[in-house]
Design a protein around this motif. Structure first.
Motif, mmCIF file in Angstrom:
data_model
loop_
_atom_site.group_PDB
_atom_site.id
_atom_site.type_symbol
_atom_site.label_atom_id
_atom_site.label_comp_id
_atom_site.label_asym_id
_atom_site.label_seq_id
_atom_site.Cartn_x
_atom_site.Cartn_y
_atom_site.Cartn_z
ATOM 1 N N ARG A 73 0.842 -1.196 0.000
ATOM 2 C CA ARG A 73 0.000 0.000 0.000
ATOM 3 C C ARG A 73 0.878 1.247 0.000
ATOM 4 O O ARG A 73 1.866 1.330 0.741
ATOM 5 N N LYS A 74 0.493 2.242 -0.780
ATOM 6 C CA LYS A 74 1.224 3.504 -0.781
ATOM 7 C C LYS A 74 1.176 4.174 0.588
ATOM 8 O O LYS A 74 2.157 4.757 1.054
ATOM 9 N N LEU A 75 0.016 4.106 1.231
ATOM 10 C CA LEU A 75 -0.198 4.814 2.486
ATOM 11 C C LEU A 75 0.818 4.438 3.551
ATOM 12 O O LEU A 75 1.335 5.300 4.263
ATOM 13 N N THR A 76 1.139 3.160 3.650
ATOM 14 C CA THR A 76 2.050 2.717 4.705
ATOM 15 C C THR A 76 3.398 2.225 4.190
ATOM 16 O O THR A 76 4.302 1.970 4.986
ATOM 17 N N GLY A 77 3.538 2.092 2.860
ATOM 18 C CA GLY A 77 4.742 1.433 2.390
ATOM 19 C C GLY A 77 5.562 2.079 1.300
ATOM 20 O O GLY A 77 6.576 1.512 0.871
ATOM 21 N N GLN A 78 5.184 3.267 0.828
ATOM 22 C CA GLN A 78 5.905 3.845 -0.300
ATOM 23 C C GLN A 78 7.396 4.029 -0.021
ATOM 24 O O GLN A 78 8.247 3.647 -0.835
ATOM 25 N N THR A 79 7.726 4.603 1.118
ATOM 26 C CA THR A 79 9.134 4.836 1.442
ATOM 27 C C THR A 79 9.884 3.525 1.598
ATOM 28 O O THR A 79 11.014 3.375 1.108
ATOM 29 N N ALA A 80 9.253 2.568 2.269
ATOM 30 C CA ALA A 80 9.886 1.262 2.456
ATOM 31 C C ALA A 80 10.149 0.594 1.113
ATOM 32 O O ALA A 80 11.220 0.012 0.891
ATOM 33 N N TRP A 81 9.176 0.681 0.221
ATOM 34 C CA TRP A 81 9.338 0.069 -1.104
ATOM 35 C C TRP A 81 10.506 0.700 -1.852
ATOM 36 O O TRP A 81 11.345 -0.007 -2.426
ATOM 37 N N ASP A 82 10.570 2.017 -1.839
ATOM 38 C CA ASP A 82 11.615 2.723 -2.576
ATOM 39 C C ASP A 82 13.006 2.410 -2.042
ATOM 40 O O ASP A 82 13.955 2.224 -2.814
ATOM 41 N N ILE A 83 13.134 2.363 -0.713
ATOM 42 C CA ILE A 83 14.451 2.233 -0.102
ATOM 43 C C ILE A 83 14.842 0.780 0.171
ATOM 44 O O ILE A 83 15.944 0.346 -0.150
ATOM 45 N N LEU A 84 13.936 -0.001 0.746
ATOM 46 C CA LEU A 84 14.308 -1.334 1.208
ATOM 47 C C LEU A 84 14.506 -2.343 0.084
ATOM 48 O O LEU A 84 15.268 -3.299 0.249
ATOM 49 N N THR A 85 13.826 -2.160 -1.049
ATOM 50 C CA THR A 85 14.093 -3.077 -2.162
ATOM 51 C C THR A 85 15.552 -2.955 -2.603
ATOM 52 O O THR A 85 16.218 -3.961 -2.902
ATOM 53 N N LYS A 86 16.057 -1.728 -2.634
ATOM 54 C CA LYS A 86 17.471 -1.519 -2.968
ATOM 55 C C LYS A 86 18.387 -2.017 -1.848
ATOM 56 O O LYS A 86 19.422 -2.627 -2.111
ATOM 57 N N ALA A 87 17.990 -1.750 -0.623
ATOM 58 C CA ALA A 87 18.816 -2.159 0.523
ATOM 59 C C ALA A 87 18.999 -3.669 0.573
ATOM 60 O O ALA A 87 20.107 -4.168 0.811
ATOM 61 N N ARG A 88 17.914 -4.417 0.330
ATOM 62 C CA ARG A 88 18.007 -5.881 0.388
ATOM 63 C C ARG A 88 18.954 -6.397 -0.694
ATOM 64 O O ARG A 88 19.683 -7.372 -0.484
ATOM 65 N N ALA A 89 18.965 -5.746 -1.864
ATOM 66 C CA ALA A 89 19.876 -6.152 -2.941
ATOM 67 C C ALA A 89 21.325 -5.824 -2.578
ATOM 68 O O ALA A 89 22.225 -6.658 -2.722
ATOM 69 N N ILE A 90 21.542 -4.617 -2.075
ATOM 70 C CA ILE A 90 22.901 -4.160 -1.770
ATOM 71 C C ILE A 90 23.528 -4.965 -0.637
ATOM 72 O O ILE A 90 24.656 -5.453 -0.744
ATOM 73 N N GLU A 91 22.808 -5.108 0.464
ATOM 74 C CA GLU A 91 23.400 -5.737 1.647
ATOM 75 C C GLU A 91 23.655 -7.230 1.450
ATOM 76 O O GLU A 91 24.510 -7.814 2.123
ATOM 77 N N ASN A 92 22.924 -7.856 0.518
ATOM 78 C CA ASN A 92 23.100 -9.287 0.265
ATOM 79 C C ASN A 92 23.813 -9.577 -1.052
ATOM 80 O O ASN A 92 24.060 -10.737 -1.371
ATOM 81 N N GLN A 93 24.128 -8.531 -1.810
ATOM 82 C CA GLN A 93 24.818 -8.670 -3.095
ATOM 83 C C GLN A 93 24.113 -9.706 -3.981
ATOM 84 O O GLN A 93 24.724 -10.628 -4.508
ATOM 85 N N ILE A 94 22.806 -9.502 -4.129
ATOM 86 C CA ILE A 94 21.984 -10.415 -4.924
ATOM 87 C C ILE A 94 21.120 -9.615 -5.892
ATOM 88 O O ILE A 94 20.975 -8.398 -5.759
ATOM 89 N N TYR A 95 20.553 -10.310 -6.860
ATOM 90 C CA TYR A 95 19.522 -9.705 -7.696
ATOM 91 C C TYR A 95 18.207 -9.795 -6.930
ATOM 92 O O TYR A 95 17.816 -10.875 -6.469
#
Length: 259
Positions: free
Chosen positions: A175-197
């Protein structure tokens, strides 16, 4: 390894949702992907929990198995509500291989429970959480899957990576209401911190408190967006360069230093 993500706006009409998902899968096949991923709740998005529930013997699931077999493609059925022996359902992602076999079923572990002035929602009231990691193998590669709010729990994805996952999928209904910032930032964070696609496949559409984030994306091991879509329905695809990913891991050995 080529992957495709299908972003759609699902509603309460299962048959319409099924036909739409099938249509996009066939369209995606033009690009000859190895794996196609659908979003969370792609078969039904609504409030009728009885109507939402399916059995593993569901005609819809069998139809997707046949589609995977005839098209010779691996499918990740984002998530479907599956019946249990209790009065609750699971929120489950089914992994179907090219032979049409269900090789893994991941039951979402973390529940979307929110109590705010502008939104109250408790997924845990009707959903039975899982207890096992979404780790599976396709095309000789170890991969992982999480669902939606799992994104907020880095330890889940770190464990998948420690066990050998090189590509991780996240079917979602953010949901945009509760998750927009998390979606924008954490999708990248999970890729970076684990060095995965990291392949995040979301829903779009909805209004007000039910408006979805959209913005499905495929993110590289460096945190770069390889492919992305906005708010429209559609397909994104990308060739994943695992050889370069392994080279990057050797040059920057973050994972080897995990304590």
């Amino acid at each position: 390894m080529k992957v495709s993500l299908i972003q759609i706006d699902s509603g309460e009409d299962k048959e319409a949702n099924f036909r739409k998902a099938q249509k996009y899968i066939l369209e995606a096949m033009i690009q000859k992907p190895d794996i196609i991923c659908l979003s969370e709740n792609f078969l039904y998005r609504g409030d009728d929990k009885v109507k939402e529930a399916e059995k593993l013997s569901s005609n819809y699931i069998i139809a997707f198995q046949e589609l995977a077999k005839t098209q010779k493609v691996n499918l990740i059925l984002g998530s479907i509500a599956l019946t249990t022996e209790t009065n609750k359902t699971t929120n489950s992602s089914l992994i179907i291989d090219k032979q049409g076999k269900i090789v893994h079923c991941y039951d979402k572990i973390y529940m979307y429970d929110v109590e705010r002035d502008d939104l109250t929602f408790r997924e845990s009231d009707a959903t039975q959480p899982g207890s096992k990691l979404g780790l599976f193998e396709l095309e000789g590669l170890k991969m992982g899957v999480g669902i939606c709010v799992d994104l907020r729990y880095p330890e889940y994805f770190r464990e998948l990576t420690k066990l050998g996952a090189e590509i991780i999928f996240l079917p979602s209904n953010f949901r945009k209401l509760t998750g927009q910032t998390a979606w924008d930032i954490l999708t990248k964070a999970r890729a970076i911190e684990n060095q995965i696609y990291f392949c995040a496949c979301g829903q779009t559409g909805g209004v007000g408190a039910k408006e979805r984030c959209g913005s499905s994306r495929i993110i590289s091991f460096e945190g770069k967006i390889v492919s992305e879509i906005g708010q429209e329905e559609g397909i994104i695809s990308a060739d994943l360069d695992l050889e370069t990913m392994h080279k990057f891991r050797k040059e920057f050995p973050v994972l080897k230093q995990i304590k």
